[in-house]
Write a protein that holds these residues in place. Structure first.
Motif, PDB file in Angstrom:
ATOM      1  N   VAL A  57      39.396  33.685 -16.387  1.00 52.05           N
ATOM      2  CA  VAL A  57      37.784  33.497 -17.323  1.00 52.05           C
ATOM      3  C   VAL A  57      37.344  35.022 -17.520  1.00 52.05           C
ATOM      4  O   VAL A  57      37.246  34.666 -19.012  1.00 52.05           O
ATOM      5  N   LEU A  58      37.189  35.417 -16.811  1.00 52.90           N
ATOM      6  CA  LEU A  58      37.019  37.005 -17.174  1.00 52.90           C
ATOM      7  C   LEU A  58      37.657  37.426 -18.182  1.00 52.90           C
ATOM      8  O   LEU A  58      36.800  38.092 -19.323  1.00 52.90           O
ATOM      9  N   LEU A  59      39.047  37.214 -18.148  1.00 56.58           N
ATOM     10  CA  LEU A  59      39.772  38.025 -19.023  1.00 56.58           C
ATOM     11  C   LEU A  59      40.087  37.570 -20.341  1.00 56.58           C
ATOM     12  O   LEU A  59      40.105  38.338 -21.538  1.00 56.58           O
ATOM     13  N   LEU A  60      40.456  36.537 -20.542  1.00 54.47           N
ATOM     14  CA  LEU A  60      40.617  35.049 -21.391  1.00 54.47           C
ATOM     15  C   LEU A  60      39.903  34.952 -21.876  1.00 54.47           C
ATOM     16  O   LEU A  60      39.670  33.943 -23.307  1.00 54.47           O
ATOM     17  N   TYR A  61      38.395  35.048 -21.797  1.00 54.81           N
ATOM     18  CA  TYR A  61      37.036  34.117 -22.401  1.00 54.81           C
ATOM     19  C   TYR A  61      35.778  34.456 -22.542  1.00 54.81           C
ATOM     20  O   TYR A  61      35.460  35.192 -23.339  1.00 54.81           O
ATOM     21  N   ILE A  62      36.111  34.501 -21.435  1.00 58.47           N
ATOM     22  CA  ILE A  62      34.476  36.646 -21.797  1.00 58.47           C
ATOM     23  C   ILE A  62      34.587  37.542 -22.331  1.00 58.47           C
ATOM     24  O   ILE A  62      33.573  37.629 -23.444  1.00 58.47           O
ATOM     25  N   PHE A  63      35.461  38.011 -21.610  1.00 61.48           N
ATOM     26  CA  PHE A  63      35.604  39.427 -22.065  1.00 61.48           C
ATOM     27  C   PHE A  63      36.058  39.349 -24.135  1.00 61.48           C
ATOM     28  O   PHE A  63      35.149  39.963 -24.541  1.00 61.48           O
ATOM     29  N   PRO A  64      37.049  38.251 -24.435  1.00 54.89           N
ATOM     30  CA  PRO A  64      36.415  38.314 -25.608  1.00 54.89           C
ATOM     31  C   PRO A  64      35.270  37.669 -26.422  1.00 54.89           C
ATOM     32  O   PRO A  64      35.134  38.039 -27.717  1.00 54.89           O
ATOM     33  N   LEU A  65      34.691  36.964 -25.400  1.00 51.94           N
ATOM     34  CA  LEU A  65      33.581  36.407 -26.248  1.00 51.94           C
ATOM     35  C   LEU A  65      32.923  37.956 -26.587  1.00 51.94           C
ATOM     36  O   LEU A  65      31.138  37.731 -27.691  1.00 51.94           O
ATOM     37  N   ILE A  66      32.891  38.657 -25.314  1.00 50.84           N
ATOM     38  CA  ILE A  66      31.426  39.902 -25.706  1.00 50.84           C
ATOM     39  C   ILE A  66      32.492  40.662 -27.186  1.00 50.84           C
ATOM     40  O   ILE A  66      31.690  41.100 -27.380  1.00 50.84           O
ATOM     41  N   VAL A 116      34.181  39.402 -29.380  1.00 50.80           N
ATOM     42  CA  VAL A 116      33.423  38.677 -30.801  1.00 50.80           C
ATOM     43  C   VAL A 116      32.062  38.988 -31.070  1.00 50.80           C
ATOM     44  O   VAL A 116      31.919  39.523 -32.196  1.00 50.80           O
ATOM     45  N   LEU A 117      31.383  39.246 -30.271  1.00 47.89           N
ATOM     46  CA  LEU A 117      29.548  39.273 -29.997  1.00 47.89           C
ATOM     47  C   LEU A 117      29.609  41.128 -30.577  1.00 47.89           C
ATOM     48  O   LEU A 117      29.244  41.569 -31.608  1.00 47.89           O
ATOM     49  N   GLY A 118      30.341  42.040 -29.914  1.00 46.03           N
ATOM     50  CA  GLY A 118      30.270  43.185 -30.491  1.00 46.03           C
ATOM     51  C   GLY A 118      30.719  43.157 -31.817  1.00 46.03           C
ATOM     52  O   GLY A 118      30.150  44.426 -32.674  1.00 46.03           O
ATOM     53  N   LEU A 119      32.131  42.633 -32.382  1.00 44.14           N
ATOM     54  CA  LEU A 119      32.348  42.777 -33.532  1.00 44.14           C
ATOM     55  C   LEU A 119      31.381  42.433 -35.331  1.00 44.14           C
ATOM     56  O   LEU A 119      31.296  42.899 -35.780  1.00 44.14           O
ATOM     57  N   SER A 120      30.298  41.880 -34.579  1.00 44.61           N
ATOM     58  CA  SER A 120      29.310  40.653 -35.591  1.00 44.61           C
ATOM     59  C   SER A 120      28.574  42.031 -36.140  1.00 44.61           C
ATOM     60  O   SER A 120      27.896  41.623 -36.910  1.00 44.61           O
ATOM     61  N   VAL A 121      28.773  43.364 -35.502  1.00 47.33           N
ATOM     62  CA  VAL A 121      27.501  43.936 -35.655  1.00 47.33           C
ATOM     63  C   VAL A 121      27.898  45.298 -36.164  1.00 47.33           C
ATOM     64  O   VAL A 121      27.380  46.559 -36.732  1.00 47.33           O
ATOM     65  N   THR A 122      29.755  44.960 -35.488  1.00 44.34           N
ATOM     66  CA  THR A 122      30.423  46.402 -35.624  1.00 44.34           C
ATOM     67  C   THR A 122      31.037  46.596 -37.036  1.00 44.34           C
ATOM     68  O   THR A 122      30.674  48.112 -37.423  1.00 44.34           O
ATOM     69  N   ALA A 153      31.988  45.968 -41.059  1.00 42.33           N
ATOM     70  CA  ALA A 153      31.929  46.343 -42.153  1.00 42.33           C
ATOM     71  C   ALA A 153      30.626  44.836 -42.607  1.00 42.33           C
ATOM     72  O   ALA A 153      31.874  44.080 -42.745  1.00 42.33           O
ATOM     73  N   PRO A 154      29.748  45.291 -43.365  1.00 45.88           N
ATOM     74  CA  PRO A 154      28.649  46.406 -43.963  1.00 45.88           C
ATOM     75  C   PRO A 154      28.439  47.115 -42.403  1.00 45.88           C
ATOM     76  O   PRO A 154      27.227  48.259 -42.576  1.00 45.88           O
ATOM     77  N   GLY A 155      28.444  45.863 -41.626  1.00 48.27           N
ATOM     78  CA  GLY A 155      27.528  46.797 -39.895  1.00 48.27           C
ATOM     79  C   GLY A 155      26.128  46.130 -39.930  1.00 48.27           C
ATOM     80  O   GLY A 155      25.335  45.933 -40.786  1.00 48.27           O
ATOM     81  N   GLY A 156      25.877  46.213 -38.671  1.00 51.99           N
ATOM     82  CA  GLY A 156      24.485  46.245 -37.904  1.00 51.99           C
ATOM     83  C   GLY A 156      24.297  44.771 -38.333  1.00 51.99           C
ATOM     84  O   GLY A 156      24.692  43.857 -37.812  1.00 51.99           O
ATOM     85  N   ILE A 157      22.931  44.381 -38.911  1.00 49.33           N
ATOM     86  CA  ILE A 157      22.519  43.444 -38.945  1.00 49.33           C
ATOM     87  C   ILE A 157      23.013  42.818 -40.112  1.00 49.33           C
ATOM     88  O   ILE A 157      22.499  41.702 -40.262  1.00 49.33           O
ATOM     89  N   SER A 158      23.930  44.222 -41.112  1.00 51.92           N
ATOM     90  CA  SER A 158      23.836  42.750 -42.603  1.00 51.92           C
ATOM     91  C   SER A 158      24.477  41.467 -42.215  1.00 51.92           C
ATOM     92  O   SER A 158      24.341  41.071 -44.038  1.00 51.92           O
ATOM     93  N   ALA A 192      33.244  36.757 -40.056  1.00 55.04           N
ATOM     94  CA  ALA A 192      34.206  35.756 -38.946  1.00 55.04           C
ATOM     95  C   ALA A 192      33.599  35.729 -38.304  1.00 55.04           C
ATOM     96  O   ALA A 192      33.080  34.422 -37.410  1.00 55.04           O
ATOM     97  N   THR A 193      33.004  36.860 -37.376  1.00 50.75           N
ATOM     98  CA  THR A 193      32.654  36.864 -35.771  1.00 50.75           C
ATOM     99  C   THR A 193      31.065  37.103 -35.588  1.00 50.75           C
ATOM    100  O   THR A 193      30.610  36.553 -34.772  1.00 50.75           O
ATOM    101  N   MET A 194      30.234  36.833 -37.100  1.00 47.12           N
ATOM    102  CA  MET A 194      28.964  36.704 -36.999  1.00 47.12           C
ATOM    103  C   MET A 194      28.824  35.581 -37.199  1.00 47.12           C
ATOM    104  O   MET A 194      28.099  34.828 -35.959  1.00 47.12           O
ATOM    105  N   LEU A 195      29.612  34.818 -38.360  1.00 49.87           N
ATOM    106  CA  LEU A 195      29.261  32.869 -37.994  1.00 49.87           C
ATOM    107  C   LEU A 195      29.778  32.298 -36.883  1.00 49.87           C
ATOM    108  O   LEU A 195      29.384  31.335 -35.841  1.00 49.87           O
ATOM    109  N   ALA A 196      30.603  33.030 -36.123  1.00 46.01           N
ATOM    110  CA  ALA A 196      31.342  32.915 -34.682  1.00 46.01           C
ATOM    111  C   ALA A 196      29.990  32.797 -33.760  1.00 46.01           C
ATOM    112  O   ALA A 196      29.815  31.593 -32.476  1.00 46.01           O
ATOM    113  N   SER A 197      29.775  33.985 -33.895  1.00 41.38           N
ATOM    114  CA  SER A 197      28.854  34.254 -32.210  1.00 41.38           C
ATOM    115  C   SER A 197      27.136  33.471 -33.137  1.00 41.38           C
ATOM    116  O   SER A 197      26.423  32.745 -32.599  1.00 41.38           O
ATOM    117  N   VAL A 198      26.981  33.302 -34.188  1.00 40.19           N
ATOM    118  CA  VAL A 198      25.709  32.437 -34.693  1.00 40.19           C
ATOM    119  C   VAL A 198      25.954  30.774 -33.757  1.00 40.19           C
ATOM    120  O   VAL A 198      25.254  29.535 -33.097  1.00 40.19           O
TER     121      VAL A 198
END
Length: 283
Positions: free
Chosen positions: A23-32, A34-40, A42-47, A250-256
């Motif tokens: 679960v950690l490798l296949l679910y939790i890590f990918p979720l983290i 995705v959350l990271g990509l949503s702010v890193t 482009a254009p990055g940040g909260i944009s 895509a990652t922003m919408l997935a996080s939302v």
């Protein structure tokens, strides 16, 4: 810490450790990730998140998703309540047959069910053919490649998830409570309104959670029955990943979507009957 556990507890931890690791490798890590990509990305940040309020296209997709989810949830809850009541009141011989009819769709692929609905609802399909033959309509109704078709397909898929928690909740009601109300002179409508329905409200919240949360992330049925004309969030994310390569959106919408699911569970979960969803464990 392990030294404080008895042999049975250590064995239990050893048995669940591989599952937890997966679960950690296949679910939790990918979720983290995705959350990271949503702010890193482009254009990055909260944009990326700012486009929730500035992009008309994203606004339309979210509005369409919420509208279809709300209609699907309301209609499915009403139908599920009626069918759960019928199951509860059915005889012991009829109940297994009804269960088989309710559970049969779950054994079929969602893809097969979606294409089956296209066959039924299209202009020259079974339903329009029957209506034209009976003279009720003069020209075929537009029942697919629009929100109506998507909603019909989603309601059909969600019905078992709405019925089963409600049925589990209704089966726990002690018949003596209704008998007591009846012996005090209450009418059938009063017994339902003042006794039966309030006792089934936790089951309604359980069904609401399952239906609404599943509806938020629905992909296959809207993609097929919507025919590209009805865009919900999950399909929009797929387009951003595979066609426009806008990973930030895509990652922003997935996080939302993920946060929305947890928010719904947190807000409604306290009123739900979780035993009707996950089953009753051993005491």
């Amino acid at each position: 810490m392990m030294s404080g556990l008895d042999q049975r507890a250590r064995m239990a931890l050893a048995m669940i450790a591989p599952a937890v690791l997966l679960v950690l490798l296949l679910y939790i890590f990918p979720l983290i990730r995705v959350l990271g990509l949503s702010v890193t990305e482009a254009p990055g940040g909260i944009s990326n998140y700012a486009q929730l309020f500035t992009s008309p296209a994203i606004g339309r997709v979210i509005a369409t998703t919420l509208r279809i989810c709300a209609i699907t949830t309301i209609v499915t809850l009403v139908l599920s309540y009626l069918m759960a009541c019928a199951l509860t009141l059915a005889s012991d011989r009829l109940r297994p047959v009804m269960f088989a009819c309710i559970l049969l769709p779950l054994w079929l692929s969602v893809l097969i069910r979606a294409f089956a609905w296209v066959t039924v609802l299209r202009s020259n399909g079974v339903l329009n053919g029957a209506l034209l033959s009976s003279g009720l309509i003069e020209s075929p109704l537009t029942l697919v490649r629009n929100e109506l078709g998507v909603t019909i397909g989603m309601i059909h898929y969600m019905l078992p998830f709405g019925i089963l928690p409600l049925y589990a909740s209704m089966r726990t009601i002690d018949p003596r409570v209704m008998n007591a109300a009846r012996s005090l002179g209450a009418s059938g409508l009063t017994i339902f309104r003042r006794v039966f329905f309030p006792l089934t409200v936790p089951g309604l919240f359980s069904s609401f959670i399952l239906i609404f949360v599943f509806s938020l992330g629905f992909y296959v049925t809207p993609a097929i029955l919507g025919g590209g004309r009805v865009m919900m969030v999950a399909e929009y994310i797929s387009v951003q990943v595979h066609e426009t390569l806008e990973w930030g959106i895509a990652t922003m919408l997935a996080s939302v979507l993920l946060v929305s699911v947890f928010a719904v569970i947190f807000a409604v979960g306290r009123f739900a009957d979780w035993e009707s969803i996950v089953g009753k464990g051993d005491d």
